[in-house]
Design a protein around this motif. Structure first.
Motif, short mmCIF file in Angstrom:
data_model
loop_
_atom_site.label_atom_id
_atom_site.label_comp_id
_atom_site.label_asym_id
_atom_site.label_seq_id
_atom_site.Cartn_x
_atom_site.Cartn_y
_atom_site.Cartn_z
N ILE A 120 0.81 -1.21 0.00
CA ILE A 120 0.00 0.00 0.00
C ILE A 120 0.85 1.27 0.00
CG2 ILE A 120 -2.03 -1.11 0.96
CD1 ILE A 120 -1.24 0.18 3.68
N ALA A 121 2.15 1.11 0.19
CA ALA A 121 3.09 2.21 -0.03
C ALA A 121 3.74 1.92 -1.38
CB ALA A 121 4.14 2.24 1.07
N PRO A 122 3.52 2.78 -2.36
CA PRO A 122 4.00 2.46 -3.71
C PRO A 122 5.52 2.27 -3.78
CG PRO A 122 3.17 4.73 -3.59
CD PRO A 122 2.93 4.10 -2.26
N LYS A 123 5.90 1.25 -4.56
CA LYS A 123 7.31 1.00 -4.83
C LYS A 123 7.65 1.69 -6.15
CE LYS A 123 8.08 -3.24 -2.39
NZ LYS A 123 8.98 -4.37 -2.38
N ASP A 124 8.74 2.37 -6.18
CA ASP A 124 9.15 3.09 -7.39
C ASP A 124 8.05 4.03 -7.86
OD1 ASP A 124 11.45 1.46 -7.33
OD2 ASP A 124 10.45 -0.07 -8.54
N GLY A 125 7.24 4.55 -6.93
CA GLY A 125 6.18 5.48 -7.28
C GLY A 125 4.94 4.83 -7.87
N GLN A 126 4.89 3.48 -7.89
CA GLN A 126 3.75 2.78 -8.49
C GLN A 126 3.25 1.68 -7.55
OE1 GLN A 126 4.65 1.20 -12.34
NE2 GLN A 126 5.73 3.00 -12.99
N PHE A 127 1.95 1.43 -7.60
CA PHE A 127 1.38 0.34 -6.83
C PHE A 127 1.57 -0.97 -7.59
CE2 PHE A 127 -1.06 3.91 -5.11
CZ PHE A 127 -0.81 3.71 -3.75
N ARG A 128 1.97 -1.99 -6.85
CA ARG A 128 2.25 -3.28 -7.45
C ARG A 128 1.54 -4.36 -6.64
NH1 ARG A 128 8.41 -4.09 -7.95
NH2 ARG A 128 8.27 -4.83 -5.83
N ALA A 129 0.70 -5.15 -7.33
CA ALA A 129 -0.02 -6.25 -6.69
C ALA A 129 0.60 -7.56 -7.15
CB ALA A 129 -1.49 -6.21 -7.09
N SER A 130 0.66 -8.53 -6.24
CA SER A 130 1.18 -9.85 -6.58
C SER A 130 0.05 -10.86 -6.48
CB SER A 130 2.32 -10.23 -5.63
OG SER A 130 3.41 -9.37 -5.83
N MET A 131 0.04 -11.78 -7.47
CA MET A 131 -1.01 -12.79 -7.54
C MET A 131 -0.42 -14.12 -7.99
SD MET A 131 -3.70 -10.35 -9.48
CE MET A 131 -2.45 -9.26 -10.09
N LYS A 132 -1.04 -15.21 -7.54
CA LYS A 132 -0.63 -16.53 -7.99
C LYS A 132 -0.94 -16.69 -9.47
CE LYS A 132 -0.54 -19.47 -4.06
NZ LYS A 132 -0.74 -20.81 -3.58
N CYS A 133 -0.11 -17.46 -10.15
CA CYS A 133 -0.34 -17.68 -11.57
C CYS A 133 0.34 -18.99 -11.99
CB CYS A 133 0.22 -16.52 -12.39
SG CYS A 133 -0.24 -16.56 -14.13
N ASN A 134 -0.28 -19.67 -12.91
CA ASN A 134 0.31 -20.87 -13.50
C ASN A 134 1.69 -20.49 -14.04
OD1 ASN A 134 0.92 -22.25 -16.16
ND2 ASN A 134 -0.66 -23.61 -15.34
N ILE A 155 4.38 -6.58 -15.87
CA ILE A 155 4.29 -7.85 -15.13
C ILE A 155 5.70 -8.39 -14.95
CG2 ILE A 155 3.40 -10.21 -15.11
CD1 ILE A 155 1.02 -9.28 -16.74
N ILE A 156 6.06 -8.59 -13.68
CA ILE A 156 7.39 -9.08 -13.35
C ILE A 156 7.26 -10.26 -12.38
CG2 ILE A 156 8.48 -6.85 -13.77
CD1 ILE A 156 8.54 -6.44 -10.71
N HIS A 157 8.38 -10.89 -12.07
CA HIS A 157 8.41 -11.98 -11.09
C HIS A 157 7.96 -11.44 -9.74
CE1 HIS A 157 10.10 -15.09 -8.47
NE2 HIS A 157 9.99 -15.87 -9.52
N GLY A 158 7.15 -12.20 -9.04
CA GLY A 158 6.63 -11.77 -7.74
C GLY A 158 7.72 -11.61 -6.69
N LYS A 178 5.39 -19.13 -9.50
CA LYS A 178 3.94 -19.16 -9.28
C LYS A 178 3.32 -17.83 -8.89
CE LYS A 178 3.95 -24.02 -8.08
NZ LYS A 178 3.63 -25.02 -7.07
N TRP A 179 4.13 -16.79 -8.75
CA TRP A 179 3.61 -15.48 -8.39
C TRP A 179 4.12 -14.44 -9.39
CZ3 TRP A 179 0.32 -14.13 -4.36
CH2 TRP A 179 0.00 -15.16 -3.47
N ASN A 180 3.22 -13.57 -9.79
CA ASN A 180 3.56 -12.42 -10.63
C ASN A 180 3.28 -11.15 -9.85
OD1 ASN A 180 4.38 -13.60 -13.05
ND2 ASN A 180 2.30 -13.72 -13.83
N ALA A 181 4.09 -10.16 -10.05
CA ALA A 181 3.82 -8.82 -9.54
C ALA A 181 3.35 -7.99 -10.73
CB ALA A 181 5.05 -8.21 -8.91
#
Length: 123
Positions: free
Chosen positions: A42-56, A70-73, A80-83
């Protein structure tokens, strides 16, 4: 997509809870059936909000190649996680799809009993 829309969408998913379970109180976690499917700083990293989610894992690689947002979580050893940078080249529709995919990944790894509880509404 902005952080408020992301949060509202996650909370609209059946059985979702939110909490700050880590020492770092800037990480908001979303769980279904007591299993994490997404988290956001909830505190932006690099000035941007980044959410991480599970993914195949196979899909993760495809998405990372296609979208700069989309980067590695964070803090994950597997693929299995993307940011996902929320305000990037990743379309809102895809972010919604990725949240749903993450929930499906979590539900599919539950025991059959827990899956039945989820689908039958026994929360």
């Amino acid at each position: 997509m902005n952080i408020e829309i992301f949060r509202d969408y996650c909370l609209s998913i059946k059985g979702t809870t939110e909490s700050f379970p880590f020492l770092d109180k800037n990480v908001l976690v979303f769980k279904v059936m007591d299993k994490m499917f997404a988290y956001i700083h909830i505190a932006p990293k690099d000035g941007q909000f980044r959410a991480s989610m599970k993914c195949n894992p196979e899909r993760s690689e495809e998405l990372r190649e296609k979208y700069a947002g989309i980067i590695h979580g964070d803090h994950t050893r597997t693929g299995k996680w993307n940011a996902v940078y929320l305000e990037s080249d990743v379309p809102d529709k895809l972010i919604v799809e990725l949240v749903n995919h993450s929930v499906t990944e979590v539900i599919n790894r539950l025991s059959k009993k827990k899956q039945l509880e989820y689908f039958n509404g026994i929360l």
